[in-house]
Design an enzyme around this catalytic site. Structure first.
Site, mmCIF file in Angstrom:
data_model
loop_
_atom_site.group_PDB
_atom_site.id
_atom_site.type_symbol
_atom_site.label_atom_id
_atom_site.label_comp_id
_atom_site.label_asym_id
_atom_site.label_seq_id
_atom_site.Cartn_x
_atom_site.Cartn_y
_atom_site.Cartn_z
ATOM 1 C CD GLN A 40 -6.822 -1.221 2.363
ATOM 2 O OE1 GLN A 40 -7.690 -1.852 1.792
ATOM 3 N NE2 GLN A 40 -7.056 -0.064 2.926
ATOM 4 N N GLY B 147 -5.974 5.798 2.469
ATOM 5 C CA GLY B 147 -5.869 7.253 2.576
ATOM 6 C C GLY B 147 -5.075 7.874 1.451
ATOM 7 C CG HIS B 148 -6.279 9.339 -2.036
ATOM 8 N ND1 HIS B 148 -7.164 8.308 -1.974
ATOM 9 C CD2 HIS B 148 -6.928 10.346 -2.656
ATOM 10 C CE1 HIS B 148 -8.301 8.658 -2.544
ATOM 11 N NE2 HIS B 148 -8.189 9.895 -2.961
ATOM 12 C CB THR B 149 -3.798 14.376 0.494
ATOM 13 O OG1 THR B 149 -2.575 14.134 -0.204
ATOM 14 C CG2 THR B 149 -3.626 14.032 1.945
ATOM 15 N N GLY C 282 0.827 -1.211 0.000
ATOM 16 C CA GLY C 282 0.000 0.000 0.000
ATOM 17 C C GLY C 282 0.859 1.258 0.000
ATOM 18 C CG ASP C 283 0.655 3.694 2.370
ATOM 19 O OD1 ASP C 283 -0.494 4.149 2.303
ATOM 20 O OD2 ASP C 283 1.077 3.030 3.332
ATOM 21 C CB THR D 7 -6.214 -5.174 5.097
ATOM 22 O OG1 THR D 7 -7.384 -4.463 5.483
ATOM 23 C CG2 THR D 7 -6.271 -5.549 3.620
ATOM 24 N NE ARG E 126 0.200 2.855 11.988
ATOM 25 C CZ ARG E 126 -0.353 1.654 11.838
ATOM 26 N NH1 ARG E 126 -0.091 0.697 12.720
ATOM 27 N NH2 ARG E 126 -1.138 1.375 10.832
ATOM 28 C CB THR F 65 -5.774 1.603 10.158
ATOM 29 O OG1 THR F 65 -7.022 0.938 9.884
ATOM 30 C CG2 THR F 65 -4.783 1.325 9.042
HETATM 31 P P1 IMP Z 1 -6.505 -2.893 8.899
HETATM 32 O O1 IMP Z 1 -6.777 -2.832 7.427
HETATM 33 O O2 IMP Z 1 -6.795 -1.621 9.605
HETATM 34 O O3 IMP Z 1 -7.143 -4.101 9.515
HETATM 35 O O4 IMP Z 1 -4.921 -3.111 9.074
HETATM 36 C C1 IMP Z 1 -4.279 -4.327 8.718
HETATM 37 C C2 IMP Z 1 -2.885 -4.071 8.182
HETATM 38 O O5 IMP Z 1 -2.949 -3.418 6.925
HETATM 39 C C3 IMP Z 1 -2.026 -3.166 9.060
HETATM 40 O O6 IMP Z 1 -0.681 -3.564 8.928
HETATM 41 C C4 IMP Z 1 -2.219 -1.795 8.438
HETATM 42 O O7 IMP Z 1 -1.162 -0.925 8.750
HETATM 43 C C5 IMP Z 1 -2.243 -2.169 6.980
HETATM 44 N N1 IMP Z 1 -2.988 -1.214 6.137
HETATM 45 C C6 IMP Z 1 -4.327 -1.104 6.027
HETATM 46 N N2 IMP Z 1 -4.645 -0.159 5.129
HETATM 47 C C7 IMP Z 1 -3.490 0.325 4.649
HETATM 48 C C8 IMP Z 1 -3.181 1.311 3.642
HETATM 49 O O8 IMP Z 1 -4.053 1.903 2.992
HETATM 50 N N3 IMP Z 1 -1.843 1.520 3.431
HETATM 51 C C9 IMP Z 1 -0.863 0.841 4.089
HETATM 52 N N4 IMP Z 1 -1.114 -0.082 5.014
HETATM 53 C C10 IMP Z 1 -2.422 -0.348 5.298
#
Ligand code: IMP
Length: 450
Positions: free
Chosen positions: A246, A47-49, A14-15, A261, A328, A136
């Site tokens: 993601q 997330g994005h801006t 992701g990102d 996720t 983070r 998250t």
């Molecule tokens: P969750 O999606 O909040 O359940 O998080 C599960 C894992 O996926 C964690 O390691 C998060 O940091 C990671 N994660 C979830 N969404 C993103 C994203 O959009 N970008 C990067 N990491 C993500």
């Protein structure tokens, strides 16, 4: 193949900068006719801006394209929706542009809700050291788990408002949390709000009141999105852009469990979310977006190619590697070919897009991991932490290029020779051609390779 259809996913954790790529495509295609931007997975964890003049707005549930005229944004059945956060995003955009955007958003009535109850439960689970430590905190996995447990609450349960079902939902989470020794009424959960970063879940009456108020405001955008897709997918005057959330390395099957996720991060998820109207194999471009010279990860996973020391810190600062949702600091890692090759295969990827080509330093060779070995024997990537803890990465170094020499290049043949050979090497190692590279945040800082 369906013409004018493009899909983008994160090729690693992701990102990778998908938002900017989707935005660029939506803008390009909208000049030819109407565009549908479809998001099928995830929720407020992404997330994005977007920038409106000097205002930067963080978007989590809305896909890119909200500012493009001619674009319709569809939030599909495979998503998990937090109503209050979604309204905040819509309000922030409307305040910035001083206009209305609800007319261009369609929210599938079958999308699952991810509520404050889920966020509270996730935070309690974290204290029990159960589930993904690095989540998250946006209640994503409890919301998806509700579907498997056969008691989800969906958008159509708040529009129209099904008080009986929502009461049962609250009482279930109240009991679960009580069983774990806490009281749901007192738990603070994160919310997307400029002024107020957390909210206390409160008692049943407070929960229902808050949800009812949000539901009323969401009502105009709720629809049967599958019907809408059926009519537009078969009409090729519409272009389609699919924005996955993601990344492939966060998929519950292909990422490293349990720091994954809960949604399908591959293009296959589109098939389910569209109730088989859209076969992902008919989408002509299915591109995985990657950072060209390094990888990043936010969460608690241990990467075989983790980078430490001053170079990692420099990259983190230069590329602003801080989580868009949680702020983070992101971990930085060397490009991990065995993992990326695996993700491209399971992700059903036809192209690569390389972002951050400008994160390169003339005094530092570009180092990547080409192979893993265990006891001196070459081995492949497997999505299993115990296994990955045993692998030894083999590294190779490549000549860097001057980031400035990438700017204003309009023909790939005019790229610096070191950049060209690096791109060729990645194509060969990952086994997928590179479609596009980017070398900065502006729309014009992009170059098509084909
Ligand atoms: P969750 O999606 O909040 O359940 O998080 C599960 C894992 O996926 C964690 O390691 C998060 O940091 C990671 N994660 C979830 N969404 C993103 C994203 O959009 N970008 C990067 N990491 C993500």
């Amino acid at each position: 193949m369906r013409k004018n259809s493009f899909a983008f996913c994160g090729g690693a954790f992701g990102d990778e900068g998908k938002g900017k790529i989707v935005d660029m495509y939506v803008d390009m295609l909208s000049k030819k006719g109407p565009v549908i931007v479809y998001r099928d997975n995830g929720g407020a964890n992404a997330g994005h801006t977007v920038e409106v003049g000097d205002t930067r707005i963080a978007l989590h549930q809305l896909p890119s394209g909200i500012l493009t005229e001619n674009a319709t944004l569809v939030l599909g059945k495979g998503m998990v929706i937090h109503p209050h956060d979604l309204l905040t995003e819509i309000k922030d955009v409307e305040t910035a542009i001083q206009g209305k955007v609800t007319g261009k958003i369609k929210l599938d009535e079958m999308a699952t809700l991810s509520l404050d109850t889920h966020r509270a439960f996730e935070s309690v689970l974290k204290q029990w050291e159960s589930g993904g430590k690095g989540s998250t905190g946006r209640g994503i996995s409890p919301a998806y788990a509700d579907v498997l447990l056969r008691h989800p609450v969906r958008v159509r349960d708040i529009v129209p408002f099904n008080e009986k079902k929502l009461t049962k939902h609250y009482q279930l989470y109240q009991a679960l949390i009580k069983g774990l020794g806490q009281s749901i009424e007192k738990i603070e959960v994160p919310v997307l709000d400029q002024k107020q970063k957390t909210v206390v879940v409160g008692d049943l009456a407070t929960f229902l009141k808050r949800l009812k108020a949000a539901a009323k405001k969401l009502q105009p955008i709720v629809c049967n999105a599958v019907e809408f897709l059926e009519s537009t997918w078969n009409d090729t005057s519409y272009s389609f852009v699919f924005e996955k959330a993601q990344g492939l390395g966060l998929d519950p099957r292909w990422g490293v469990y349990p720091d994954v996720t809960a949604s399908d991060t591959t293009f296959d998820g589109i098939y389910f979310a569209s109730e088989s109207i859209i076969d992902p194999n008919d989408i002509s471009v299915r591109a995985a977006v990657l950072k060209a010279t390094y990888m990043s990860s936010v969460g608690s996973r241990v990467l075989p190619t983790a980078m430490h020391g001053p170079l990692a810190e420099k990259i983190r600062e230069d590329a602003h590697e801080y989580g868009a949702t949680t702020k983070r600091p992101r971990d930085i890692a060397y490009i991990d070919i065995p993992a990326l090759r695996y993700f491209a295969k399971v992700g059903n990827v036809t192209h690569l897009i390389l972002t951050h080509m400008d994160i390169v330093y003339l005094k530092e060779k570009v180092t990547i991991c080409t192979d893993y070995t265990i006891d001196g024997k070459k081995v492949s990537y497997r999505p299993d932490q115990e296994y990955l803890d045993k692998v030894k990465p083999t590294y190779a170094e490549f000549e860097p290029w001057a980031a400035d020499d990438l700017q204003n290049v309009t023909n790939p043949a005019k790229l610096p020779a070191a950049a060209r050979s690096y791109i060729k090497m990645l194509e060969k190692e990952i086994g997928v051609p590179v479609l596009l590279i980017t070398m900065g945040p502006q729309r014009r800082q992009a170059l098509f390779m084909k």
